[in-house]
Design a protein around this motif. Sequence first.
Motif, PDB file in Angstrom:
ATOM      1  N   THR A 128       3.300   6.721  10.671  1.00  0.00           N
ATOM      2  CA  THR A 128       4.302   6.332  11.370  1.00  0.00           C
ATOM      3  C   THR A 128       5.041   7.573  11.670  1.00  0.00           C
ATOM      4  OG1 THR A 128       6.174   5.651   9.974  1.00  0.00           O
ATOM      5  CG2 THR A 128       4.852   4.073  10.890  1.00  0.00           C
ATOM      6  N   GLY A 129       4.624   8.564  10.662  1.00  0.00           N
ATOM      7  CA  GLY A 129       5.079   9.566  11.183  1.00  0.00           C
ATOM      8  C   GLY A 129       4.482  10.782  10.255  1.00  0.00           C
ATOM      9  N   VAL A 130       4.444  12.132   9.921  1.00  0.00           N
ATOM     10  CA  VAL A 130       4.193  13.075   9.707  1.00  0.00           C
ATOM     11  C   VAL A 130       5.274  14.290   9.602  1.00  0.00           C
ATOM     12  CG1 VAL A 130       2.042  14.434  11.118  1.00  0.00           C
ATOM     13  CG2 VAL A 130       2.748  14.383   8.436  1.00  0.00           C
ATOM     14  N   ASN A 131       5.171  15.347   8.518  1.00  0.00           N
ATOM     15  CA  ASN A 131       6.657  16.685   8.575  1.00  0.00           C
ATOM     16  C   ASN A 131       5.717  17.795   7.648  1.00  0.00           C
ATOM     17  OD1 ASN A 131       8.130  18.618   7.428  1.00  0.00           O
ATOM     18  ND2 ASN A 131       9.489  17.338   8.821  1.00  0.00           N
ATOM     19  N   ARG A 152       4.219   6.684   1.271  1.00  0.00           N
ATOM     20  CA  ARG A 152       4.522   8.099   1.337  1.00  0.00           C
ATOM     21  C   ARG A 152       3.523   9.411   0.661  1.00  0.00           C
ATOM     22  NH1 ARG A 152      10.298  10.015  -0.465  1.00  0.00           N
ATOM     23  NH2 ARG A 152      10.964   9.825   1.468  1.00  0.00           N
ATOM     24  N   LEU A 153       3.359   9.886   0.828  1.00  0.00           N
ATOM     25  CA  LEU A 153       2.632  11.053   0.290  1.00  0.00           C
ATOM     26  C   LEU A 153       2.715  12.062   0.652  1.00  0.00           C
ATOM     27  CD1 LEU A 153      -1.571   9.599   1.412  1.00  0.00           C
ATOM     28  CD2 LEU A 153      -0.327  10.129  -0.982  1.00  0.00           C
ATOM     29  N   GLY A 160       0.665  -1.533   0.197  1.00  0.00           N
ATOM     30  CA  GLY A 160       0.106   0.195  -0.292  1.00  0.00           C
ATOM     31  C   GLY A 160       0.864   0.945   0.206  1.00  0.00           C
ATOM     32  N   ILE A 161       0.214   2.475   0.174  1.00  0.00           N
ATOM     33  CA  ILE A 161       0.898   3.795   0.166  1.00  0.00           C
ATOM     34  C   ILE A 161       1.957   3.584   1.302  1.00  0.00           C
ATOM     35  CG2 ILE A 161       0.783   6.684   0.416  1.00  0.00           C
ATOM     36  CD1 ILE A 161      -0.933   5.196  -2.055  1.00  0.00           C
ATOM     37  N   THR A 164       4.539  15.960   4.379  1.00  0.00           N
ATOM     38  CA  THR A 164       5.438  14.519   3.712  1.00  0.00           C
ATOM     39  C   THR A 164       4.901  13.399   5.093  1.00  0.00           C
ATOM     40  OG1 THR A 164       6.901  15.941   3.259  1.00  0.00           O
ATOM     41  CG2 THR A 164       7.033  12.991   3.281  1.00  0.00           C
ATOM     42  N   SER A 198      -0.817  12.451  12.467  1.00  0.00           N
ATOM     43  CA  SER A 198      -0.111  11.688  13.496  1.00  0.00           C
ATOM     44  C   SER A 198      -0.267  10.190  14.005  1.00  0.00           C
ATOM     45  CB  SER A 198       1.062  11.787  14.705  1.00  0.00           C
ATOM     46  OG  SER A 198       1.103  12.237  15.429  1.00  0.00           O
ATOM     47  N   ALA A 213      -0.098  18.666  12.474  1.00  0.00           N
ATOM     48  CA  ALA A 213       0.510  17.988  12.854  1.00  0.00           C
ATOM     49  C   ALA A 213       0.078  16.784  13.533  1.00  0.00           C
ATOM     50  CB  ALA A 213       1.708  18.344  13.046  1.00  0.00           C
ATOM     51  N   LYS A 214      -0.659  16.763  15.052  1.00  0.00           N
ATOM     52  CA  LYS A 214      -0.960  15.421  16.042  1.00  0.00           C
ATOM     53  C   LYS A 214      -2.043  15.239  15.075  1.00  0.00           C
ATOM     54  CE  LYS A 214       0.086  18.167  20.129  1.00  0.00           C
ATOM     55  NZ  LYS A 214       0.021  18.950  20.934  1.00  0.00           N
ATOM     56  N   GLU A 244       4.392   9.435   6.295  1.00  0.00           N
ATOM     57  CA  GLU A 244       4.570   8.134   5.258  1.00  0.00           C
ATOM     58  C   GLU A 244       3.884   7.162   6.598  1.00  0.00           C
ATOM     59  OE1 GLU A 244       9.496   9.657   4.307  1.00  0.00           O
ATOM     60  OE2 GLU A 244       9.439   8.186   5.986  1.00  0.00           O
TER      61      GLU A 244
END
Lengths: 96, 96, 96, 96, 96, 96, 96
Positions: B33-36, B6-7, B3-4, B52, B27, B23-24, B54
């Motif tokens: 698993t994480g976001v920027n 990263r976006l 599946g996806i 971003t 997440s 962000a919270k 992931e």
Amino acid sequence: MTGIKRLVLDVLKPHKPSILELAKAISKLTHVTGVNLSIQEVDTETETIKITVEGNDVDFEELESVIEDMGAVIHSIDEVAAGARLVENVETLQDR
Amino acid sequence: MTGIKRLVLDVLKPHKPSILELAKAISKLTHVTGVNLSIQEVDTETETIKITVEGNDVDFEELESVIEDMGAVIHSIDEVAAGARLVENVETLQDR
Amino acid sequence: MTGIKRLVLDVLKPHKPSILELAKAISKLTHVTGVNLSIQEVDTETETIKITVEGNDVDFEELESVIEDMGAVIHSIDEVAAGARLVENVETLQDR
Amino acid sequence: MTGIKRLVLDVLKPHKPSILELAKAISKLTHVTGVNLSIQEVDTETETIKITVEGNDVDFEELESVIEDMGAVIHSIDEVAAGARLVENVETLQDR
Amino acid sequence: MTGIKRLVLDVLKPHKPSILELAKAISKLTHVTGVNLSIQEVDTETETIKITVEGNDVDFEELESVIEDMGAVIHSIDEVAAGARLVENVETLQDR
Amino acid sequence: MTGIKRLVLDVLKPHKPSILELAKAISKLTHVTGVNLSIQEVDTETETIKITVEGNDVDFEELESVIEDMGAVIHSIDEVAAGARLVENVETLQDR
Amino acid sequence: MTGIKRLVLDVLKPHKPSILELAKAISKLTHVTGVNLSIQEVDTETETIKITVEGNDVDFEELESVIEDMGAVIHSIDEVAAGARLVENVETLQDR
């Protein structure tokens, strides 16, 4: 396993189906371990995208079918890596 | 898991709620698993941000809901990576 | 094993057979562990490509045969690495 | 642990207390594992600094208090990363 | 083992023998672990190449003999590394 | 151990004592694990140098004493990192 | 072991003895683990070279003697690293 390890394609596609659907469809192909789709240019009806496919013994015909089934067209194959190990393009003094 | 993986999204949002809250919220989505979040441009009423995300098998609909619930709009999906392994966009001789 | 570890070639080829077929053919040579083909320039009848071949004791004559059998011509050998260990071209103060 | 993993702030502060004191104060916050303060611009009465805070579940309110207690003001939050894993901002073809 | 670890040479050679033959000949020298030959400039009768030789206690006289036996001339030694460990040229603030 | 992990200083000093003596003196301070001194600009009577000090819980007052005892003056503290882990300054979209 | 870990020198030397001989002589000094000599500029009678010496507790007087015994002169010491661990010069926002 040998065969195609990486393919970089320049593809023209309509806006729909989205790159999400195309990414998922490509990632389900048997010899593909992962795929990256990046938007290069957006026009009114179409978008130009760059597809990087990696795997072991990637089957180009299967890949082309999936892409064309989404109404997209491969404009060019910009890079291919094949063999037991993925070899990167090396910058030489002639490239500067 | 496939599946996806990263976006990368281009998003327009009002100043409030802040990018911290967005962000919270992102997440906490199940397959993330994480976001920027990075600020690209600030205007009087709005700001353009780059997101971003992931994870494994990221659910785009869920992600879109969280973003829209904060009053923000996805302008474009700039990059998608899918499959068993995260594949990066590879620079070729055609990109120079 | 010693001998040729890497060869970077500048090659002119007709559009057909495609770089996929050339990549597969080169990757099957006995001492080749991997090969990368990148498109440099496309013209009406021909295309200029850059071939990076890596392996142990790569046989240039075999490689040249495979390339010429596909109707392509080696314009120049831009880089060669040989020996027990692959040595990279090192940038010195004279290259700046 | 999830929550905020990294925060990058643009901060305006008087020359005193020094960035040493501010760095030490921030590094003592419970969920902060490290902080970097870099001088961006120095004016007669004030200086603009960039603060990068990393940790697990960083508490923004606590961080803001410490910064304001030193007579400094947060001008903007330029980047936030949150989740189980720190995700970096990824450069796409749209950023070039 | 100490002595010369790396040598970077600027060499002028006739087109024949090719850089393949020169690379193989250098790689067979006793203290050489690997060699890289890169084409810098091609003229009608000659070509300027850059040779990076790495090894333990490389014997410059032997290396020079092999190069001259091929009808080539060393124009300059651009970099030398010697000792128990290969030390790279470090960029300082004075090089900018 | 927490406290100051890295300090980057902009320092003006007379030509004597040399940067060698200053480097040795700083490296002997209790919480310093290493120091780098780089020449930025040389004038007739003085030189501007950049000092990068790394350690655990580096004592700024001690460091300042050693620098001033050599007749040098700290012009500015350009970067500070503090905490359990050394955090680097992160480039954001706002820095471009 | 503490003391000088790295020294970067700007040196003016006659063409003879060559940089090979100077490299070998420096690499034989007791606390030197490796040395790199790079040609910066070549003039009719002299050449300017950059010498990077790494080791543990490198003795500058010994190094200077070896260099001067070869008829060369140290123009400047551009960088020094000292301490238990080699610290690199860190780029800050003030260096841009």
